[in-house]
Every structure is written in C-alpha cells, then in structure tokens.
Scaffold this motif. Structure first.
Motif, PDB file in Angstrom:
ATOM      1  N   LEU A  14       0.836  -1.204   0.000  1.00  0.00           N
ATOM      2  CA  LEU A  14       0.000   0.000   0.000  1.00  0.00           C
ATOM      3  C   LEU A  14       0.871   1.256   0.000  1.00  0.00           C
ATOM      4  CD1 LEU A  14      -2.670   1.516   0.184  1.00  0.00           C
ATOM      5  CD2 LEU A  14      -2.677   1.083   2.654  1.00  0.00           C
ATOM      6  N   ALA A  15       1.962   1.240   0.754  1.00  0.00           N
ATOM      7  CA  ALA A  15       2.874   2.386   0.782  1.00  0.00           C
ATOM      8  C   ALA A  15       3.502   2.635  -0.584  1.00  0.00           C
ATOM      9  CB  ALA A  15       3.957   2.182   1.841  1.00  0.00           C
ATOM     10  N   VAL A  16       3.820   1.556  -1.316  1.00  0.00           N
ATOM     11  CA  VAL A  16       4.354   1.719  -2.676  1.00  0.00           C
ATOM     12  C   VAL A  16       3.280   2.334  -3.571  1.00  0.00           C
ATOM     13  CG1 VAL A  16       5.244   0.516  -4.714  1.00  0.00           C
ATOM     14  CG2 VAL A  16       6.012  -0.174  -2.435  1.00  0.00           C
ATOM     15  N   ALA A  17       2.065   1.812  -3.480  1.00  0.00           N
ATOM     16  CA  ALA A  17       0.974   2.325  -4.322  1.00  0.00           C
ATOM     17  C   ALA A  17       0.680   3.797  -4.032  1.00  0.00           C
ATOM     18  CB  ALA A  17      -0.280   1.483  -4.106  1.00  0.00           C
ATOM     19  N   ARG A  18       0.919   4.217  -2.793  1.00  0.00           N
ATOM     20  CA  ARG A  18       0.676   5.618  -2.410  1.00  0.00           C
ATOM     21  C   ARG A  18       1.870   6.517  -2.728  1.00  0.00           C
ATOM     22  NH1 ARG A  18      -1.806   6.056   3.563  1.00  0.00           N
ATOM     23  NH2 ARG A  18      -2.447   8.082   2.732  1.00  0.00           N
ATOM     24  N   GLY A  19       2.992   5.934  -3.133  1.00  0.00           N
ATOM     25  CA  GLY A  19       4.188   6.720  -3.396  1.00  0.00           C
ATOM     26  C   GLY A  19       4.957   7.088  -2.152  1.00  0.00           C
ATOM     27  N   GLU A  20       4.673   6.416  -1.032  1.00  0.00           N
ATOM     28  CA  GLU A  20       5.371   6.688   0.221  1.00  0.00           C
ATOM     29  C   GLU A  20       6.612   5.810   0.389  1.00  0.00           C
ATOM     30  OE1 GLU A  20       1.339   7.836   2.757  1.00  0.00           O
ATOM     31  OE2 GLU A  20       2.270   5.863   2.991  1.00  0.00           O
ATOM     32  N   LEU A  21       6.671   4.706  -0.337  1.00  0.00           N
ATOM     33  CA  LEU A  21       7.794   3.762  -0.332  1.00  0.00           C
ATOM     34  C   LEU A  21       8.131   3.495  -1.783  1.00  0.00           C
ATOM     35  CD1 LEU A  21       9.548   1.701   1.377  1.00  0.00           C
ATOM     36  CD2 LEU A  21       7.717   0.044   0.936  1.00  0.00           C
ATOM     37  N   ASP A  22       9.418   3.396  -2.091  1.00  0.00           N
ATOM     38  CA  ASP A  22       9.807   3.258  -3.497  1.00  0.00           C
ATOM     39  C   ASP A  22       9.681   1.834  -4.014  1.00  0.00           C
ATOM     40  OD1 ASP A  22      10.458   6.005  -3.845  1.00  0.00           O
ATOM     41  OD2 ASP A  22      12.328   5.655  -2.754  1.00  0.00           O
ATOM     42  N   ALA A  23       9.930   0.846  -3.150  1.00  0.00           N
ATOM     43  CA  ALA A  23       9.892  -0.534  -3.641  1.00  0.00           C
ATOM     44  C   ALA A  23       9.927  -1.516  -2.478  1.00  0.00           C
ATOM     45  CB  ALA A  23      11.081  -0.799  -4.574  1.00  0.00           C
ATOM     46  N   THR A  24       9.617  -2.755  -2.815  1.00  0.00           N
ATOM     47  CA  THR A  24       9.813  -3.878  -1.903  1.00  0.00           C
ATOM     48  C   THR A  24      10.780  -4.862  -2.549  1.00  0.00           C
ATOM     49  OG1 THR A  24       7.986  -5.161  -2.841  1.00  0.00           O
ATOM     50  CG2 THR A  24       7.455  -3.673  -1.012  1.00  0.00           C
ATOM     51  N   ALA A  25      11.384  -5.711  -1.723  1.00  0.00           N
ATOM     52  CA  ALA A  25      12.223  -6.804  -2.229  1.00  0.00           C
ATOM     53  C   ALA A  25      11.990  -7.993  -1.299  1.00  0.00           C
ATOM     54  CB  ALA A  25      13.698  -6.408  -2.250  1.00  0.00           C
ATOM     55  N   PHE A  26      11.163  -8.937  -1.761  1.00  0.00           N
ATOM     56  CA  PHE A  26      10.741 -10.051  -0.923  1.00  0.00           C
ATOM     57  C   PHE A  26      11.279 -11.379  -1.445  1.00  0.00           C
ATOM     58  CE2 PHE A  26       6.733  -7.430   0.148  1.00  0.00           C
ATOM     59  CZ  PHE A  26       7.381  -6.812   1.197  1.00  0.00           C
ATOM     60  N   SER A  27      11.393 -12.336  -0.525  1.00  0.00           N
ATOM     61  CA  SER A  27      12.050 -13.603  -0.872  1.00  0.00           C
ATOM     62  C   SER A  27      11.165 -14.824  -0.645  1.00  0.00           C
ATOM     63  CB  SER A  27      13.343 -13.746  -0.060  1.00  0.00           C
ATOM     64  OG  SER A  27      13.056 -13.697   1.324  1.00  0.00           O
ATOM     65  N   TRP A  28       9.861 -14.601  -0.451  1.00  0.00           N
ATOM     66  CA  TRP A  28       8.970 -15.753  -0.285  1.00  0.00           C
ATOM     67  C   TRP A  28       7.761 -15.571  -1.198  1.00  0.00           C
ATOM     68  CZ3 TRP A  28       8.724 -11.499   2.735  1.00  0.00           C
ATOM     69  CH2 TRP A  28       7.464 -10.985   3.079  1.00  0.00           C
ATOM     70  N   GLU A  29       7.062 -16.692  -1.492  1.00  0.00           N
ATOM     71  CA  GLU A  29       6.043 -16.679  -2.542  1.00  0.00           C
ATOM     72  C   GLU A  29       4.608 -16.724  -2.049  1.00  0.00           C
ATOM     73  OE1 GLU A  29       7.301 -18.663  -6.578  1.00  0.00           O
ATOM     74  OE2 GLU A  29       7.525 -20.127  -4.964  1.00  0.00           O
ATOM     75  N   ALA A  30       4.343 -16.956  -0.771  1.00  0.00           N
ATOM     76  CA  ALA A  30       2.980 -17.202  -0.307  1.00  0.00           C
ATOM     77  C   ALA A  30       1.995 -16.199  -0.899  1.00  0.00           C
ATOM     78  CB  ALA A  30       2.941 -17.153   1.213  1.00  0.00           C
ATOM     79  N   ALA A  31       1.039 -16.694  -1.667  1.00  0.00           N
ATOM     80  CA  ALA A  31       0.143 -15.815  -2.423  1.00  0.00           C
ATOM     81  C   ALA A  31      -0.686 -14.914  -1.526  1.00  0.00           C
ATOM     82  CB  ALA A  31      -0.761 -16.656  -3.324  1.00  0.00           C
TER      83      ALA A  31
END
Length: 284
Positions: free
Chosen positions: A212-229
C-alpha cells in the motif's frame, strides 16, 4: 447479498455488482473477530506455527473462518485459499492453480505486529481466476483504511485514486526487504545487492501495508524472498493498478501460481523495478 453470480456472469460483472459486499465482509470480519482482540489477547489465544517468529492467534483463525464462509457464499463455485487453512492442510493451496475462481485470504497480515499491540497489520483479500488476480482489498482496521484494486480499473484508497508516481531524483530509494530470519543463504546474498549507494533498504513490516505504501508513493519498492500468495496477491495488483510494476530476479512478472525466481520486487514504476532486478541479480 441477494442475487449472487449468474451462471453466465463474468468476473467483471460479478465485481461490478458485489465489490461493495466484499468491502462489507472484510470490515465485518475485522469488527467481529480482530479488533475486539487487539491489545487484549490472552496467552492461550496465541500459538506458534513454524517457530517463535511465525505466530497465529484466535483472531487469525476466526476472521479467516468468517471470510471463508462469506466469500464462498457470495460467489458460488468459488474456493477459498486462506493462510490458516493451508497451514492445516497444504493441499488447499493447489486451488490457486485450478479452474475455479479463488479467494486468497490473509486474515491478519502482520500477526507479529498484532500480537505486540502494533497497529501495523491488515486484512488482505484477492480474487483470482486462472492464475490472474482480478481484484483485491487491503483493509487496515486500526486506521480504518480500505484500498481496493480492480484489474484495468485502477486502485483506490477510501475512494480516492492511487497513483504511485516516480521516485524523487537525487535521494536514496527506500526499499522494504525480507527479514534476514526468513531468507536462504542464496537470497541473503542477492539482497546484499541492495546495500549500495543510492538505495536505503530496511526490514519490512506487514507485506500488505508495504505494498500500500508503494501504491501511495510513500515507499519506493519492496524486495521479498517468499512466494505465499496470501501475502502478495492483493498488494501486487494494488501496485500495478496504481501505475507501478513488479518483477522477479529474472525480470519476469511475479506469478501467484508459484515457481518464481526469488527475490522479487514491486516498485513505484517500471524503471525502478528494472534497477532493483539488476541489483538483486549480481554477478556470481
């Protein structure tokens, strides 16, 4: 919730008629099962799953049961894949790859925060079909904020259009990353690529709230290492519909059906996603 989906009705038509019913369901689940336990959990209401960092509470279990019953009734012929149901029976997860429409549910995303009385948690719902997420709902009950995304129709927070925008030039990229306790040695090595000039990585909180923070432009990106949908499906569509992009470490879009090259990123724009992919795929 009268007049459920007709046999010939498309997913788009169903959403046009019933998105508000899903919003109502997620709010009611939080009001009935989650918020009455926030900062009031008894010791017997908290259990460990795989270890001390992987917690489950009565709020998780009961909210998921509420949503499972409600969503399955709302869309006859659909199936529900919830985090706690999969923990009890891993075979449930296979429905994501099946033919029926599937509701992907994380009743309390950020259970650790919830247990510690931190408001940084949310409830995540995604509706997918044939491996494609068609709509998602992200509800932060303490904030009473509800973000909704429908494929091809944009993303909205409490009715206002979300636009992720582009990172501000000249400042480090703010990136939320997987916690080291939940990464393999190979993934740790890949994430080290973010420790470079112009990038400011930090451990993530609730995945849903980071998206949500990325979608709002408050965070630039995420980098995650797990797949749980259940952690990613809702948020990835939210980011996409806000104008962002996501990619695995091989540059392909993340697939909720699995088999992704990890880590992966979701970013405010495609250029940032490409930059992070390059950093997450360092030379051997």
């Amino acid at each position: 919730m009268e007049g459920m989906i007709e046999e010939s009705e498309t997913i788009e038509e169903f959403l046009a008629r019933h998105s508000a019913d899903v919003e109502d369901a997620v709010r009611k689940a939080a009001a009935a099962e989650i918020m009455p336990r926030f900062r009031r959990l008894a010791e017997h209401e908290v259990d460990q799953k795989s270890g001390p960092h992987d917690l489950v509470t009565d709020a998780d279990r009961l909210a998921e049961l509420y949503l499972t019953d409600t969503l399955a009734a709302l869309l006859p012929g659909s199936v529900v894949v919830g985090e706690e149901a999969v923990h009890a029976n891993p075979a449930v997860y296979e429905a994501i790859r099946g033919e029926a429409p599937v509701w992907i549910v994380d009743p309390v995303d950020g259970t650790r925060q919830f247990v510690h009385g931190d408001p940084g948690f949310c409830t995540l719902i995604a509706l997918a079909h044939h491996g494609v997420v068609r709509a998602s709902w992200t509800y932060a009950p303490v904030r009473d904020q509800l973000a909704v995304a429908v494929r091809g129709q944009g993303a909205h927070l409490d009715g206002a259009r979300l636009r992720s925008g582009t990172p501000e030039p000249g400042r480090p990229l703010q990136v939320a990353t997987s916690h080291p306790d939940f990464t393999t040695a190979e993934q740790k090595h890949a994430l080290l690529g973010l420790r470079t000039e112009g990038v400011a990585p930090r451990p993530c909180g609730s995945a849903g709230l980071e998206y949500l923070a990325v979608a709002r432009g408050e965070l630039d990106a995420t980098a995650f290492s797990w797949e749980a949908a259940w952690d990613h499906a809702a948020g990835l569509l939210l980011v996409e519909e806000a104008g962002g992009a996501h990619a695995t470490s091989t540059g392909e879009p993340f697939r909720i059906t699995g088999g992704n090259a990890l880590p992966f990123t979701a970013a405010r724009d495609a250029a940032t996603a490409r930059r992070l992919v390059a950093l997450l795929s360092p030379p051997a």
